[in-house]
Design a protein around this motif. Structure first.
Motif, PDB file in Angstrom:
ATOM      1  N   UNK A 190       0.822  -1.212   0.000  1.00 32.08           N
ATOM      2  CA  UNK A 190       0.000   0.000   0.000  1.00 32.08           C
ATOM      3  C   UNK A 190       0.857   1.264   0.000  1.00 32.08           C
ATOM      4  N   UNK A 191       2.194   1.101   0.071  1.00 34.24           N
ATOM      5  CA  UNK A 191       3.099   2.255   0.022  1.00 34.24           C
ATOM      6  C   UNK A 191       3.654   2.671   1.361  1.00 34.24           C
ATOM      7  N   UNK A 192       3.305   1.946   2.430  1.00 36.51           N
ATOM      8  CA  UNK A 192       3.750   2.301   3.773  1.00 36.51           C
ATOM      9  C   UNK A 192       5.155   1.739   4.050  1.00 36.51           C
ATOM     10  N   UNK A 193       6.008   2.537   4.695  1.00 37.94           N
ATOM     11  CA  UNK A 193       7.278   2.040   5.224  1.00 37.94           C
ATOM     12  C   UNK A 193       7.336   2.370   6.707  1.00 37.94           C
ATOM     13  N   UNK A 194       8.132   1.607   7.432  1.00 34.62           N
ATOM     14  CA  UNK A 194       8.145   1.713   8.884  1.00 34.62           C
ATOM     15  C   UNK A 194       9.521   1.350   9.417  1.00 34.62           C
ATOM     16  N   UNK A 195      10.042   2.141  10.359  1.00 32.02           N
ATOM     17  CA  UNK A 195      11.251   1.743  11.070  1.00 32.02           C
ATOM     18  C   UNK A 195      11.190   2.266  12.502  1.00 32.02           C
ATOM     19  N   UNK A 196      11.572   1.410  13.439  1.00 30.63           N
ATOM     20  CA  UNK A 196      11.497   1.724  14.863  1.00 30.63           C
ATOM     21  C   UNK A 196      12.833   2.206  15.408  1.00 30.63           C
ATOM     22  N   UNK A 197      12.733   3.140  16.382  1.00 29.27           N
ATOM     23  CA  UNK A 197      13.905   3.701  17.047  1.00 29.27           C
ATOM     24  C   UNK A 197      13.693   3.678  18.561  1.00 29.27           C
ATOM     25  N   UNK A 198      14.759   3.398  19.275  1.00 27.48           N
ATOM     26  CA  UNK A 198      14.725   3.406  20.740  1.00 27.48           C
ATOM     27  C   UNK A 198      14.468   4.802  21.286  1.00 27.48           C
ATOM     28  N   UNK A 199      13.673   4.861  22.345  1.00 28.66           N
ATOM     29  CA  UNK A 199      13.556   6.033  23.212  1.00 28.66           C
ATOM     30  C   UNK A 199      13.782   5.537  24.641  1.00 28.66           C
ATOM     31  N   UNK A 200      13.988   6.471  25.598  1.00 29.56           N
ATOM     32  CA  UNK A 200      14.105   6.092  27.012  1.00 29.56           C
ATOM     33  C   UNK A 200      13.169   6.958  27.847  1.00 29.56           C
ATOM     34  N   UNK A 201      12.313   6.305  28.631  1.00 32.06           N
ATOM     35  CA  UNK A 201      11.300   6.988  29.436  1.00 32.06           C
ATOM     36  C   UNK A 201      11.049   6.170  30.692  1.00 32.06           C
ATOM     37  N   UNK A 202      10.656   6.836  31.762  1.00 30.22           N
ATOM     38  CA  UNK A 202      10.454   6.110  33.021  1.00 30.22           C
ATOM     39  C   UNK A 202       9.093   5.418  33.105  1.00 30.22           C
ATOM     40  N   UNK A 203       8.193   5.692  32.171  1.00 32.76           N
ATOM     41  CA  UNK A 203       6.879   5.050  32.192  1.00 32.76           C
ATOM     42  C   UNK A 203       6.893   3.825  31.281  1.00 32.76           C
ATOM     43  N   UNK A 204       7.062   2.647  31.869  1.00 35.53           N
ATOM     44  CA  UNK A 204       7.148   1.399  31.113  1.00 35.53           C
ATOM     45  C   UNK A 204       6.191   0.374  31.718  1.00 35.53           C
ATOM     46  N   UNK A 205       5.923  -0.697  30.960  1.00 35.62           N
ATOM     47  CA  UNK A 205       5.010  -1.725  31.441  1.00 35.62           C
ATOM     48  C   UNK A 205       5.347  -3.086  30.862  1.00 35.62           C
ATOM     49  N   UNK A 206       4.575  -4.088  31.261  1.00 31.25           N
ATOM     50  CA  UNK A 206       4.885  -5.469  30.884  1.00 31.25           C
ATOM     51  C   UNK A 206       3.664  -6.246  30.398  1.00 31.25           C
ATOM     52  N   UNK A 207       2.529  -5.577  30.261  1.00 29.00           N
ATOM     53  CA  UNK A 207       1.306  -6.297  29.894  1.00 29.00           C
ATOM     54  C   UNK A 207       0.726  -5.847  28.551  1.00 29.00           C
ATOM     55  N   UNK A 208       1.519  -5.083  27.783  1.00 31.35           N
ATOM     56  CA  UNK A 208       1.034  -4.601  26.495  1.00 31.35           C
ATOM     57  C   UNK A 208       1.690  -5.306  25.330  1.00 31.35           C
ATOM     58  N   UNK A 209       1.737  -4.605  24.199  1.00 32.57           N
ATOM     59  CA  UNK A 209       2.363  -5.156  22.995  1.00 32.57           C
ATOM     60  C   UNK A 209       3.869  -4.918  23.015  1.00 32.57           C
ATOM     61  N   UNK A 210       4.631  -5.936  22.603  1.00 32.02           N
ATOM     62  CA  UNK A 210       6.054  -5.767  22.381  1.00 32.02           C
ATOM     63  C   UNK A 210       6.284  -5.106  21.034  1.00 32.02           C
ATOM     64  N   UNK A 211       7.482  -4.551  20.835  1.00 35.08           N
ATOM     65  CA  UNK A 211       7.747  -3.768  19.634  1.00 35.08           C
ATOM     66  C   UNK A 211       7.608  -4.588  18.355  1.00 35.08           C
ATOM     67  N   UNK A 212       8.059  -5.847  18.369  1.00 38.19           N
ATOM     68  CA  UNK A 212       7.991  -6.672  17.159  1.00 38.19           C
ATOM     69  C   UNK A 212       6.537  -6.879  16.730  1.00 38.19           C
ATOM     70  N   UNK A 213       5.666  -7.158  17.704  1.00 32.98           N
ATOM     71  CA  UNK A 213       4.252  -7.391  17.380  1.00 32.98           C
ATOM     72  C   UNK A 213       3.525  -6.089  17.057  1.00 32.98           C
TER      73      UNK A 213
END
Length: 568
Positions: A190-213
């Motif tokens: 469809x013409x979309x491109x995507x690339x992920x970059x690291x950020x650092x923040x104190x608000x994190x969690x463990x019950x959501x989506x991981x970056x790959x998914x």
């Protein structure tokens, strides 16, 4: 598709190193910040257990369809199923940094920058160009994937085309052999491109989506930037990311950056009047800048400098238009914009951990992938057509051989010799970094030997002198260390890097009793202008309170990724 991927990997072979690497990657990153003598079985065990618990927690919330795909791939490739949780290794690492921020082990950027306006200029490196900024008017998305997978990710690149039967959107991604990770560097029909970059923040969690998914869902279900944004806002994302998306078919902004922490998703669109966008590793969103962490003393300067240099190069190319070759050269650029000087490594777009360099263009229906070793920006690049064949399988594309005259080109022999020397310097630097990561490969003396060899081909690069000085200090050779730091201060033309060297020289002088020289250097940093780049060193001077002990000096270790020094 998971089963097909695993079968193809098993047929091709040489995919096993990725499965040896992932279980220890986050652990090694965290251990690398400790004094070398503390990287023992106890600390390894603690860090390893912490990472495994975090990964297992995130994996327990993984969506079944993605889990089934991974497990089918592992089974078909003959790999143990327990490796699935390693898909969350980068989320776990970034969350560990976030937790340190919550515990106030790491400072928030806002607290370091009281003189700044809330909106920071943001500083892996991605660049998108289109319209008049692009030589042929096609939209191109260039991306360096900077990731601590040297000798693994760079040696075995793959391009995967996926033809799902359920969503109707065909998509592809670039990874390394054995890694079915569609959400990191991806494109779709469809013409979309995507690339992920690291950020650092104190608000994190463990019950959501991981970056790959998270990335997988966007690239496989979104036909536009707005669809991707809408999808992203429906879910909680475990960790702290900044994904740049582009689409040549958009009527409005052709690019956007989706930024996350656990519970928040913010979007920054490209300026309607602009025809380019740059993304590095700082939050664009003022909302997410509140709680953003300084992961290391030089991290902010490092990311801002890469952003500044990429923007500068695009401005220089504006009148003639940016070509694919220009983008490839940008991914290999080695100039620190705060000094104007070329560096072997440091606050430059080219990074020793650049393990995947790609230029994507669904509009031109072409993909350019580096098949060189890290840093991969130097190529050589393979041109691959974007297509989704009906039958699963694989091919090994071959490079077009250049003639001898063409390879020398207009540079001439002297320039070619200089280029070879710089490449050798990078190789020696890489060897030193790998020894630093793995004590089985050698010790401090071996790292010093490699950096000295690198320095021979780099015209006394102050970044190399700085790291050599830190290694001598770690070894207890304070006179040698101070001499190299003196040379660094003398040669360094970047105000940020000069003050970095001055700080460590002041600390070394203090430790060996040269108090008047130490006090003078501390005063120079304290009285320097209140620029963004120098605030971190002012903070360090304040915390030192005029002295630094030999005990602390002996605990220092080099940071090859950022050209910095780790300290407790």
């Amino acid at each position: 598709m998971g089963r097909q991927f695993g079968e193809i990997m098993r047929e091709i072979g040489q995919y096993e190193p990725i499965f040896d690497f992932y279980p220890v990657m986050a652990q090694n990153l965290l251990l690398g910040s400790l004094p070398r003598k503390n990287r023992n079985l106890l600390s390894k065990g603690f860090v390893s257990l912490s990472m495994k618990l975090a990964e297992a927690k995130m994996n327990s919330h993984r969506w079944p369809e993605y889990s089934k795909r991974t497990l089918a791939a592992l089974k078909a490739a003959g790999i143990r199923s327990s490796i699935e949780k390693e898909m969350f290794t980068m989320d776990a690492f970034q969350n560990a940094v976030g937790i340190m921020g919550m515990l106030r082990v790491l400072p928030e950027l806002r607290r370091l920058e009281p003189l700044l306006n809330p909106q920071l200029v943001p500083a892996c490196t991605s660049v998108a160009v289109w319209g008049n900024q692009s030589k042929d008017k096609n939209l191109y998305h260039a991306r360096n994937f900077d990731f601590p997978g040297v000798e693994v990710w760079d040696k075995r690149p793959i391009v995967v085309f996926c033809n799902p039967t359920d969503t109707g959107i065909r998509y592809g991604y670039v990874a390394c052999r054995g890694a079915d990770v569609p959400g990191i560097t991806a494109f779709n029909e469809a013409g979309l491109t995507l690339s992920f970059h690291t950020r650092f923040h104190k608000k994190v969690g463990f019950s959501g989506l991981g970056v790959v998914d998270f990335g997988h869902k966007m690239i496989s279900e979104s036909r536009s930037i707005e669809e991707a944004v809408s999808l992203a806002k429906r879910y909680k994302i475990n960790s702290t990311w900044g994904a740049i998306l582009t689409n040549c078919n958009e009527k409005g902004s052709k690019a956007a950056v989706i930024e996350t922490n656990f519970g928040n998703v913010e979007v920054t669109y490209s300026d309607r009047k602009s025809e380019s966008m740059v993304n590095t590793n700082h939050y664009f969103s003022p909302k997410l800048q509140d709680g953003e962490l300084l992961a290391a003393p030089s991290f902010c300067h490092h990311t801002r400098s890469r952003f500044q240099r990429a923007t500068q190069l695009l401005a220089e190319q504006k009148s003639k238009g940016t070509t694919v070759k220009d983008l490839q050269n940008l991914l290999n650029d080695s100039v620190d914009p705060t000094s104007g000087e070329s560096r072997t490594m440091g606050s430059t777009i080219r990074q020793i951990t650049s393990v995947k360099s790609v230029v994507m263009s669904p509009e031109a229906e072409k993909l350019y992938v580096s098949v060189g070793l890290a840093p991969t920006g130097s190529g050589p690049y393979l041109e691959i057509p974007m297509r989704w064949d009906a039958a699963p399988g694989y091919t090994f594309p071959s490079l077009t051989k250049k003639s001898k005259d063409e390879s020398v080109g207009k540079k001439g022999k002297s320039q070619e010799t200089k280029t070879k020397e710089k490449k050798k310097a990078i190789e020696y630097y890489k060897e030193a970094m790998l020894i630093n990561d793995d004590p089985k490969l050698g010790g401090i003396d071996d790292m010093l030997d490699r950096l000295e060899e690198a320095d021979k081909g780099s015209d006394s690069d102050p970044s190399l002198l700085f790291l050599r000085g830190i290694l001598h200090i770690e070894k207890g050779e304070f006179q040698k260390g101070s001499y190299l730091l003196e040379e660094t201060v003398r040669l360094e033309s970047s105000p940020f890097r000069k003050q970095q060297a001055q700080l460590w020289l002041a600390r070394t002088y203090s430790g060996i009793g040269r108090n008047s020289l130490s006090a003078r250097l501390y005063d120079e940093i304290r009285n320097a202008p209140d620029s963004l780049d120098c605030l971190v060193w002012k903070m360090k001077v304040k915390s030192d309170k005029g002295s630094y002990s030999l005990k602390k000096l002996r605990q220092v270790s080099p940071n090859f990724l950022l050209v910095d020094a780790n300290e407790l």
